[in-house]
Design a protein around this motif. Structure first.
Motif, PDB file in Angstrom:
ATOM      1  N   PRO A 185      59.811  33.212  79.048  1.00  0.00           N
ATOM      2  CA  PRO A 185      59.081  32.382  78.085  1.00  0.00           C
ATOM      3  C   PRO A 185      60.015  31.948  76.951  1.00  0.00           C
ATOM      4  O   PRO A 185      60.961  32.660  76.624  1.00  0.00           O
ATOM      5  CB  PRO A 185      57.983  33.311  77.556  1.00  0.00           C
ATOM      6  CG  PRO A 185      58.372  34.690  77.927  1.00  0.00           C
ATOM      7  CD  PRO A 185      59.333  34.614  79.073  1.00  0.00           C
TER       8      PRO A 185
ATOM      9  N   SER B  39      54.235  31.483  71.044  1.00  0.00           N
ATOM     10  CA  SER B  39      53.517  32.684  70.620  1.00  0.00           C
ATOM     11  C   SER B  39      53.191  33.553  71.822  1.00  0.00           C
ATOM     12  O   SER B  39      52.839  33.009  72.877  1.00  0.00           O
ATOM     13  CB  SER B  39      52.230  32.260  69.903  1.00  0.00           C
ATOM     14  OG  SER B  39      51.345  33.351  69.777  1.00  0.00           O
ATOM     15  N   PRO B  40      53.261  34.879  71.729  1.00  0.00           N
ATOM     16  CA  PRO B  40      53.708  35.673  70.588  1.00  0.00           C
ATOM     17  C   PRO B  40      55.237  35.796  70.556  1.00  0.00           C
ATOM     18  O   PRO B  40      55.825  36.351  71.487  1.00  0.00           O
ATOM     19  CB  PRO B  40      53.056  37.045  70.827  1.00  0.00           C
ATOM     20  CG  PRO B  40      52.760  37.094  72.287  1.00  0.00           C
ATOM     21  CD  PRO B  40      52.707  35.705  72.817  1.00  0.00           C
TER      22      PRO B  40
ATOM     23  N   LEU C 171      57.336  39.239  71.094  1.00  0.00           N
ATOM     24  CA  LEU C 171      57.332  39.680  72.492  1.00  0.00           C
ATOM     25  C   LEU C 171      58.297  38.833  73.322  1.00  0.00           C
ATOM     26  O   LEU C 171      59.122  39.363  74.082  1.00  0.00           O
ATOM     27  CB  LEU C 171      55.915  39.577  73.074  1.00  0.00           C
ATOM     28  CG  LEU C 171      55.816  39.934  74.568  1.00  0.00           C
ATOM     29  CD1 LEU C 171      56.104  41.416  74.788  1.00  0.00           C
ATOM     30  CD2 LEU C 171      54.436  39.584  75.132  1.00  0.00           C
ATOM     31  N   HIS C 172      58.204  37.527  73.184  1.00  0.00           N
ATOM     32  CA  HIS C 172      59.051  36.641  73.984  1.00  0.00           C
ATOM     33  C   HIS C 172      60.525  36.830  73.632  1.00  0.00           C
ATOM     34  O   HIS C 172      61.387  36.853  74.522  1.00  0.00           O
ATOM     35  CB  HIS C 172      58.638  35.185  73.766  1.00  0.00           C
ATOM     36  CG  HIS C 172      57.296  34.866  74.338  1.00  0.00           C
ATOM     37  ND1 HIS C 172      56.623  33.707  74.090  1.00  0.00           N
ATOM     38  CD2 HIS C 172      56.489  35.579  75.165  1.00  0.00           C
ATOM     39  CE1 HIS C 172      55.469  33.703  74.731  1.00  0.00           C
ATOM     40  NE2 HIS C 172      55.364  34.838  75.385  1.00  0.00           N
TER      41      HIS C 172
ATOM     42  N   MET D 169      61.797  40.015  75.137  1.00  0.00           N
ATOM     43  CA  MET D 169      62.031  39.854  76.585  1.00  0.00           C
ATOM     44  C   MET D 169      63.363  39.136  76.824  1.00  0.00           C
ATOM     45  O   MET D 169      64.139  39.517  77.698  1.00  0.00           O
ATOM     46  CB  MET D 169      60.883  39.042  77.218  1.00  0.00           C
ATOM     47  CG  MET D 169      59.543  39.777  77.274  1.00  0.00           C
ATOM     48  SD  MET D 169      58.143  38.678  77.710  1.00  0.00           S
ATOM     49  CE  MET D 169      58.447  38.464  79.490  1.00  0.00           C
TER      50      MET D 169
ATOM     51  N   GLU E 244      59.580  49.906  68.689  1.00  0.00           N
ATOM     52  CA  GLU E 244      59.246  50.603  69.935  1.00  0.00           C
ATOM     53  C   GLU E 244      58.087  49.963  70.677  1.00  0.00           C
ATOM     54  O   GLU E 244      58.133  49.800  71.905  1.00  0.00           O
ATOM     55  CB  GLU E 244      58.871  52.050  69.636  1.00  0.00           C
ATOM     56  CG  GLU E 244      60.049  52.987  69.616  1.00  0.00           C
ATOM     57  CD  GLU E 244      59.564  54.415  69.451  1.00  0.00           C
ATOM     58  OE1 GLU E 244      59.860  54.999  68.409  1.00  0.00           O
ATOM     59  OE2 GLU E 244      58.867  54.921  70.365  1.00  0.00           O
ATOM     60  N   ALA E 245      57.043  49.613  69.942  1.00  0.00           N
ATOM     61  CA  ALA E 245      55.866  49.041  70.606  1.00  0.00           C
ATOM     62  C   ALA E 245      56.243  47.742  71.313  1.00  0.00           C
ATOM     63  O   ALA E 245      55.855  47.510  72.474  1.00  0.00           O
ATOM     64  CB  ALA E 245      54.757  48.789  69.591  1.00  0.00           C
TER      65      ALA E 245
ATOM     66  N   ILE F 151      58.221  48.506  74.482  1.00  0.00           N
ATOM     67  CA  ILE F 151      57.365  48.954  75.595  1.00  0.00           C
ATOM     68  C   ILE F 151      56.685  47.747  76.241  1.00  0.00           C
ATOM     69  O   ILE F 151      56.717  47.564  77.459  1.00  0.00           O
ATOM     70  CB  ILE F 151      56.312  49.974  75.089  1.00  0.00           C
ATOM     71  CG1 ILE F 151      57.005  51.258  74.600  1.00  0.00           C
ATOM     72  CG2 ILE F 151      55.294  50.291  76.187  1.00  0.00           C
ATOM     73  CD1 ILE F 151      56.099  52.190  73.795  1.00  0.00           C
ATOM     74  N   LEU F 152      56.095  46.896  75.403  1.00  0.00           N
ATOM     75  CA  LEU F 152      55.386  45.711  75.910  1.00  0.00           C
ATOM     76  C   LEU F 152      56.318  44.724  76.595  1.00  0.00           C
ATOM     77  O   LEU F 152      55.958  44.112  77.603  1.00  0.00           O
ATOM     78  CB  LEU F 152      54.697  44.986  74.758  1.00  0.00           C
ATOM     79  CG  LEU F 152      53.355  45.529  74.318  1.00  0.00           C
ATOM     80  CD1 LEU F 152      52.856  44.727  73.130  1.00  0.00           C
ATOM     81  CD2 LEU F 152      52.359  45.462  75.474  1.00  0.00           C
TER      82      LEU F 152
ATOM     83  N   ASP G  19      57.028  45.966  79.980  1.00  0.00           N
ATOM     84  CA  ASP G  19      55.844  45.778  80.832  1.00  0.00           C
ATOM     85  C   ASP G  19      55.719  44.320  81.279  1.00  0.00           C
ATOM     86  O   ASP G  19      55.424  44.034  82.450  1.00  0.00           O
ATOM     87  CB  ASP G  19      54.577  46.176  80.062  1.00  0.00           C
ATOM     88  CG  ASP G  19      54.501  47.673  79.803  1.00  0.00           C
ATOM     89  OD1 ASP G  19      55.236  48.420  80.475  1.00  0.00           O
ATOM     90  OD2 ASP G  19      53.714  48.090  78.946  1.00  0.00           O
ATOM     91  N   ALA G  20      55.913  43.408  80.336  1.00  0.00           N
ATOM     92  CA  ALA G  20      55.751  41.985  80.649  1.00  0.00           C
ATOM     93  C   ALA G  20      56.869  41.492  81.567  1.00  0.00           C
ATOM     94  O   ALA G  20      56.651  40.616  82.406  1.00  0.00           O
ATOM     95  CB  ALA G  20      55.711  41.173  79.355  1.00  0.00           C
TER      96      ALA G  20
ATOM     97  N   SER H 295      55.822  42.399  85.099  1.00  0.00           N
ATOM     98  CA  SER H 295      54.823  41.454  85.624  1.00  0.00           C
ATOM     99  C   SER H 295      55.479  40.133  86.003  1.00  0.00           C
ATOM    100  O   SER H 295      55.170  39.542  87.048  1.00  0.00           O
ATOM    101  CB  SER H 295      53.747  41.167  84.571  1.00  0.00           C
ATOM    102  OG  SER H 295      53.104  42.339  84.159  1.00  0.00           O
TER     103      SER H 295
END
Lengths: 293, 293
Positions: B22, B27-28, B31-32, B35, B106-107, B110-111, B114-115, B118
């Motif tokens: 991404p 957004s978000p 997270l992107h 990654m 950390e959060a 982790i996410l 996970d992403a 997927s």
């Protein structure tokens, strides 16, 4: 909806989950036991029940629906394990049991979540369906689970936690459309795909699922305010404590209950064309709205 | 092997990874960006190069190999993000850059992991291949990533950390056959599947990949003892500090180097029937054995 049908599906799902998970005594035991802890110690099985209800409406066979239901429940279970971690929501109690990182340790909880996600796709790749349908199911689940779905919603939720006042109601609904909505919509869609539903049926079922997903979350927020930790099986009152954006915090209890009633109407409108064939989906919608845990 | 071929594949892979991830401004964003941090800031691209080398040997098209290579690199990248977490290996440096939980939190780490997992399956589900091959690739990757592969190996590694003396050499080789070997074997197999390799070719390539996976890990252990943190881009000497079971700790440096030489012979034996068509796989084998980072 006859309750016995839901109970029979739930039994099938529990048996299929048990069958899909690695045995508790095979090496590495802590990993396997943590995976089983995450999945087998209760849970409403809402998502696999939606797979069965939607799939049976569309004429799908039960074995295929078991596989799709197992896959989506494994993704749901992994997300709970990771959400409960200290770095995330830091929850010690889930379904009345210690969370996985409390029962085992953080590293094992992280790994168990990771392995459950892999297992979901492995189960789906082996589902008793033609290759084309399997690919479509895999794509649906992967897309709903990832950054454009569940993980993205959780990231938005993290950003809003401790800063509950910064979201408006549209942003909150968007957050939940990703965080819980994406997987619930995937469940309904996957069931329908197993039954080779046509475009119109998929669209109507998706309207139902979108309303259900949001209703589920509104009810969750209400339960966190007025629910009982004992019945919930998890700690009530955490949202306010963490200054999370919730429907009651943003629009109040009364308006949240009114929103639930609206969503019930939207679900019924979407299901009307299916008549009595949609009884199970109707019953699951009612349960999401009336549940006390 | 002509280096330009490997460099050209590496360029394709980097472009395909960039395309699959991404965007940094959607957004978000945290997270992107996390990654992208996990995937785009370097890395040897060993696994996608193996996909291309094995696939081109078997006559597969480059676009399909890009998709399979991206998927396996995303799984590899997610595993590094989670392995680096404080609850796991607690590493602050990776490829000369701060690890994801250090650069973000950390959060988010982790996410993001996970992403990424997927996304790997989403990319594979959309690969330009017939449905049957896609299902087979999805099954291969999911099975290699999960409790029976990479996650299981990491769980065995955690159990052995701080208790380095409790494993014998067979147990250590089993641990690495899961932890790093499963994904390396999956890479070689996935390339071959894209080219519809026959049973004999798949079996020979798998012997090569199993030897390569182990060689890769023996070299990793040697580098941790004699390597330079600056060149490695990660902290050297961590294995001894954490009392990890390693080849040098169990059998000594000399015997570890001898084991590497044996594995080189095994690789060559497996590749011999392919003659010059296996030049790229040979070159990747040499690189795994001689690398200094």
């Amino acid at each position: 909806m006859p309750e016995p049908q839901l109970a029979a599906w739930r039994d099938r799902i529990d048996a299929a989950l048990e069958h899909a998970l690695p045995g508790p005594d095979a090496s590495p035991r802590p990993l396997h036991r943590a995976m089983r802890h995450a999945v087998l110690l209760g849970g409403k099985r809402m998502r696999p029940l939606l797979v069965h209800a939607s799939g049976s409406l569309c004429g799908a066979g039960p074995e295929a629906l078991d596989a799709a239901g197992v896959a989506i429940e494994l993704v749901h279970a992994y997300s709970l394990v990771h959400d409960d971690l200290p770095a995330m929501d830091d929850d010690a109690l889930r379904r009345g049991q210690p969370t996985v990182h409390v029962a085992y340790d953080e590293a094992t909880a992280i790994l168990a979540g990771d392995a459950l996600q892999s297992l979901a796709f492995e189960v789906l790749a082996g589902a008793p369906l033609d290759h084309g349908t399997r690919v479509e199911l895999l794509r649906t689940l992967a897309s709903a689970a990832g950054a454009g779905g569940m993980c993205g919603g959780q990231a938005l939720d993290l950003a809003a936690t401790g800063d509950g006042g910064s979201l408006d109601i549209a942003a909150l609904e968007h957050l939940h459309a990703l965080k819980t909505g994406a997987l619930i919509r995937a469940a309904v869609r996957m069931g329908a795909l197993c039954g080779r539903a046509d475009h119109d049926a998929l669209a109507a079922l998706d309207r139902y699922a979108a309303a259900l997903g949001l209703a589920f979350q509104v009810r969750d927020d209400l339960l966190d305010v007025e629910g009982d930790s004992q019945v919930l099986g998890k700690t009530a009152g955490k949202d306010a404590e963490q200054d999370k954006a919730t429907f009651p915090a943003l629009i109040g209890m009364e308006a949240s209950r009114a929103r639930l009633a609206e969503l019930a109407v939207e679900m019924e409108k979407a299901l009307a064309p299916f008549g009595d064939r949609a009884l199970a989906l109707r019953r699951l919608g009612e349960m999401a709205i009336r549940r006390d845990r």
